[in-house]
Design a protein around this motif. Structure first.
Motif, PDB file in Angstrom:
ATOM      1  N   GLY A  64      20.661   6.218  56.028  1.00 38.34           N
ATOM      2  CA  GLY A  64      19.281   6.675  56.118  1.00 38.34           C
ATOM      3  C   GLY A  64      19.003   8.006  55.461  1.00 38.34           C
ATOM      4  N   GLN A  65      20.017   8.629  54.852  1.00 35.06           N
ATOM      5  CA  GLN A  65      19.837   9.976  54.299  1.00 35.06           C
ATOM      6  C   GLN A  65      19.649  10.020  52.783  1.00 35.06           C
ATOM      7  OE1 GLN A  65      23.396  11.878  55.957  1.00 35.06           O
ATOM      8  NE2 GLN A  65      22.093  13.062  57.343  1.00 35.06           N
ATOM      9  N   TRP A  66      19.779   8.913  52.113  1.00 32.89           N
ATOM     10  CA  TRP A  66      19.719   8.954  50.650  1.00 32.89           C
ATOM     11  C   TRP A  66      18.361   9.412  50.130  1.00 32.89           C
ATOM     12  CZ3 TRP A  66      23.886   8.979  47.727  1.00 32.89           C
ATOM     13  CH2 TRP A  66      25.073   8.453  48.255  1.00 32.89           C
ATOM     14  N   ASP A  67      17.310   9.187  50.888  1.00 38.13           N
ATOM     15  CA  ASP A  67      15.973   9.615  50.459  1.00 38.13           C
ATOM     16  C   ASP A  67      15.573  10.962  51.057  1.00 38.13           C
ATOM     17  OD1 ASP A  67      15.492   7.352  48.878  1.00 38.13           O
ATOM     18  OD2 ASP A  67      14.816   6.195  50.620  1.00 38.13           O
ATOM     19  N   SER A  68      16.473  11.599  51.780  1.00 40.13           N
ATOM     20  CA  SER A  68      16.166  12.883  52.409  1.00 40.13           C
ATOM     21  C   SER A  68      15.977  13.975  51.361  1.00 40.13           C
ATOM     22  CB  SER A  68      17.291  13.291  53.363  1.00 40.13           C
ATOM     23  OG  SER A  68      17.426  12.354  54.411  1.00 40.13           O
ATOM     24  N   PRO A  69      15.140  14.971  51.649  1.00 38.71           N
ATOM     25  CA  PRO A  69      14.937  16.066  50.700  1.00 38.71           C
ATOM     26  C   PRO A  69      16.141  17.005  50.651  1.00 38.71           C
ATOM     27  CG  PRO A  69      13.735  16.489  52.734  1.00 38.71           C
ATOM     28  CD  PRO A  69      14.301  15.103  52.857  1.00 38.71           C
ATOM     29  N   THR A  70      16.243  17.745  49.575  1.00 40.71           N
ATOM     30  CA  THR A  70      17.279  18.762  49.413  1.00 40.71           C
ATOM     31  C   THR A  70      16.609  20.082  49.012  1.00 40.71           C
ATOM     32  OG1 THR A  70      17.642  18.485  47.035  1.00 40.71           O
ATOM     33  CG2 THR A  70      18.811  16.952  48.519  1.00 40.71           C
ATOM     34  N   PRO A  71      17.354  21.182  48.987  1.00 42.15           N
ATOM     35  CA  PRO A  71      16.767  22.443  48.518  1.00 42.15           C
ATOM     36  C   PRO A  71      16.292  22.390  47.065  1.00 42.15           C
ATOM     37  CG  PRO A  71      18.713  22.893  49.828  1.00 42.15           C
ATOM     38  CD  PRO A  71      18.679  21.398  49.614  1.00 42.15           C
ATOM     39  N   CYS A  72      16.751  21.416  46.294  1.00 46.87           N
ATOM     40  CA  CYS A  72      16.211  21.196  44.950  1.00 46.87           C
ATOM     41  C   CYS A  72      14.917  20.407  45.129  1.00 46.87           C
ATOM     42  CB  CYS A  72      17.203  20.406  44.095  1.00 46.87           C
ATOM     43  SG  CYS A  72      18.803  21.206  43.901  1.00 46.87           S
ATOM     44  N   SER A  73      13.801  21.074  44.989  1.00 50.74           N
ATOM     45  CA  SER A  73      12.529  20.523  45.470  1.00 50.74           C
ATOM     46  C   SER A  73      12.167  19.174  44.847  1.00 50.74           C
ATOM     47  CB  SER A  73      11.394  21.525  45.221  1.00 50.74           C
ATOM     48  OG  SER A  73      11.301  21.854  43.841  1.00 50.74           O
ATOM     49  N   ASP A  74      12.635  18.893  43.650  1.00 57.71           N
ATOM     50  CA  ASP A  74      12.282  17.638  42.992  1.00 57.71           C
ATOM     51  C   ASP A  74      13.288  16.526  43.260  1.00 57.71           C
ATOM     52  OD1 ASP A  74      10.044  18.811  41.881  1.00 57.71           O
ATOM     53  OD2 ASP A  74      11.091  19.393  40.043  1.00 57.71           O
ATOM     54  N   TRP A  75      14.348  16.838  43.999  1.00 60.01           N
ATOM     55  CA  TRP A  75      15.437  15.881  44.156  1.00 60.01           C
ATOM     56  C   TRP A  75      15.688  15.502  45.606  1.00 60.01           C
ATOM     57  CZ3 TRP A  75      19.531  18.599  40.578  1.00 60.01           C
ATOM     58  CH2 TRP A  75      19.213  18.320  39.235  1.00 60.01           C
ATOM     59  N   SER A  76      15.793  14.217  45.839  1.00 59.18           N
ATOM     60  CA  SER A  76      16.293  13.704  47.113  1.00 59.18           C
ATOM     61  C   SER A  76      17.815  13.779  47.093  1.00 59.18           C
ATOM     62  CB  SER A  76      15.856  12.249  47.300  1.00 59.18           C
ATOM     63  OG  SER A  76      16.499  11.414  46.331  1.00 59.18           O
ATOM     64  N   VAL A  77      18.434  13.413  48.212  1.00 58.38           N
ATOM     65  CA  VAL A  77      19.894  13.347  48.261  1.00 58.38           C
ATOM     66  C   VAL A  77      20.414  12.421  47.163  1.00 58.38           C
ATOM     67  CG1 VAL A  77      21.825  12.450  49.630  1.00 58.38           C
ATOM     68  CG2 VAL A  77      20.155  13.997  50.677  1.00 58.38           C
ATOM     69  N   ARG A  78      19.801  11.260  47.011  1.00 57.66           N
ATOM     70  CA  ARG A  78      20.247  10.330  45.964  1.00 57.66           C
ATOM     71  C   ARG A  78      20.068  10.931  44.572  1.00 57.66           C
ATOM     72  NH1 ARG A  78      21.192   4.617  45.328  1.00 57.66           N
ATOM     73  NH2 ARG A  78      20.962   4.090  43.124  1.00 57.66           N
ATOM     74  N   ASP A  79      18.938  11.581  44.333  1.00 53.12           N
ATOM     75  CA  ASP A  79      18.704  12.210  43.029  1.00 53.12           C
ATOM     76  C   ASP A  79      19.786  13.243  42.723  1.00 53.12           C
ATOM     77  OD1 ASP A  79      16.325  10.771  42.653  1.00 53.12           O
ATOM     78  OD2 ASP A  79      15.118  12.348  43.586  1.00 53.12           O
ATOM     79  N   LEU A  80      20.147  14.022  43.733  1.00 51.89           N
ATOM     80  CA  LEU A  80      21.145  15.066  43.555  1.00 51.89           C
ATOM     81  C   LEU A  80      22.509  14.466  43.222  1.00 51.89           C
ATOM     82  CD1 LEU A  80      21.807  18.098  43.719  1.00 51.89           C
ATOM     83  CD2 LEU A  80      22.226  17.781  46.157  1.00 51.89           C
ATOM     84  N   VAL A  81      22.916  13.452  43.965  1.00 55.27           N
ATOM     85  CA  VAL A  81      24.195  12.793  43.701  1.00 55.27           C
ATOM     86  C   VAL A  81      24.160  12.117  42.330  1.00 55.27           C
ATOM     87  CG1 VAL A  81      25.804  10.999  44.472  1.00 55.27           C
ATOM     88  CG2 VAL A  81      24.702  12.511  46.148  1.00 55.27           C
ATOM     89  N   ASN A  82      23.041  11.545  41.981  1.00 55.42           N
ATOM     90  CA  ASN A  82      22.895  10.921  40.663  1.00 55.42           C
ATOM     91  C   ASN A  82      23.082  11.951  39.554  1.00 55.42           C
ATOM     92  OD1 ASN A  82      21.981   8.347  39.193  1.00 55.42           O
ATOM     93  ND2 ASN A  82      20.564   9.885  38.369  1.00 55.42           N
ATOM     94  N   HIS A  83      22.500  13.137  39.730  1.00 55.70           N
ATOM     95  CA  HIS A  83      22.611  14.201  38.735  1.00 55.70           C
ATOM     96  C   HIS A  83      24.067  14.610  38.534  1.00 55.70           C
ATOM     97  CE1 HIS A  83      21.993  17.979  36.634  1.00 55.70           C
ATOM     98  NE2 HIS A  83      22.589  18.625  37.613  1.00 55.70           N
ATOM     99  N   LEU A  84      24.774  14.853  39.619  1.00 57.04           N
ATOM    100  CA  LEU A  84      26.167  15.292  39.505  1.00 57.04           C
ATOM    101  C   LEU A  84      27.071  14.177  38.996  1.00 57.04           C
ATOM    102  CD1 LEU A  84      27.286  18.158  40.177  1.00 57.04           C
ATOM    103  CD2 LEU A  84      25.025  17.718  41.103  1.00 57.04           C
TER     104      LEU A  84
END
Length: 198
Positions: free
Chosen positions: A34-54
């Motif tokens: 349930g956390q993949w769509d959660s927000p992160t301190p990177c305002s434009d990125w969800s958890v999934r977006d952040l993992v995708n970036h790295l």
């Protein structure tokens, strides 16, 4: 991280890239469904977006260390690189990158980055610092393991000391003030416009 400065350090060993990969990977494996769509301190990125970036960053490593240019790789790693199994996608990309950096002489290669040619050592240091900062971002996004290893914090803090005001890159918010007795992690995060809640 596209922010560039002249890399004046001589080629050396000891950049904690494997440890930074492990720190990020440890937090990837803590993500609940349930956390993949959660927000992160990177305002434009969800958890999934952040993992995708790295994950995408690690996918580039073997290509660039073999001498490929940005144009030659093209759009292969654009968009979603996680598919239906994000944890496995991250793990496979991280292991391939780890193996590429383990080849003797990798840090002495010339790497063709988006802003121009640079040393493998600079590229390695840049990747490592990005992993450190985003490990904290991911930890904040999932509410787990927000204290980073001292070695990684110290390395990233040393790297950022040579960048000046990071907000000039357009990648970070302006630096935040911190107390004189602030610890290394608090000071590191403040340089990137992040407030340490730990």
């Amino acid at each position: 991280m596209a922010h560039h400065r002249q890399h004046r350090r001589e080629p050396r060993t000891g950049t904690p890239y494997p440890e930074a990969l492990d720190a990020f990977g440890e937090r990837v494996r803590l993500i609940t469904p349930g956390q993949w769509d959660s927000p992160t301190p990177c305002s434009d990125w969800s958890v999934r977006d952040l993992v995708n970036h790295l994950t995408g960053e690690q996918l580039w490593v073997p290509e660039l260390l073999m001498g490929a240019t940005i144009g030659e790789v093209g759009e292969r790693f654009d968009g979603d690189v996680l598919g239906d199994d994000p944890v496995t996608a991250w793990t496979d990309a991280a292991e391939a990158a780890r193996e590429a950096w383990a080849v003797p002489g990798a840090t002495e290669l010339t790497v063709h980055l988006s802003f121009g040619d640079t040393s493998g050592q600079y590229y390695l240091d840049q990747l490592t610092t990005d992993l450190v900062i985003h490990s904290w971002d991911l930890a904040e996004g999932i509410g787990r393991r927000t204290r980073l290893p001292d070695e990684l914090v110290g390395f990233a803090l040393g790297e950022f000391a040579g960048y000046g005001d990071l907000s000039g890159s357009g990648l970070f918010d302006p630096p935040l003030p911190v107390p004189e007795d602030a610890g290394p992690q608090t000071r590191l995060l403040a340089l990137t416009g992040r407030r340490d809640g730990g």
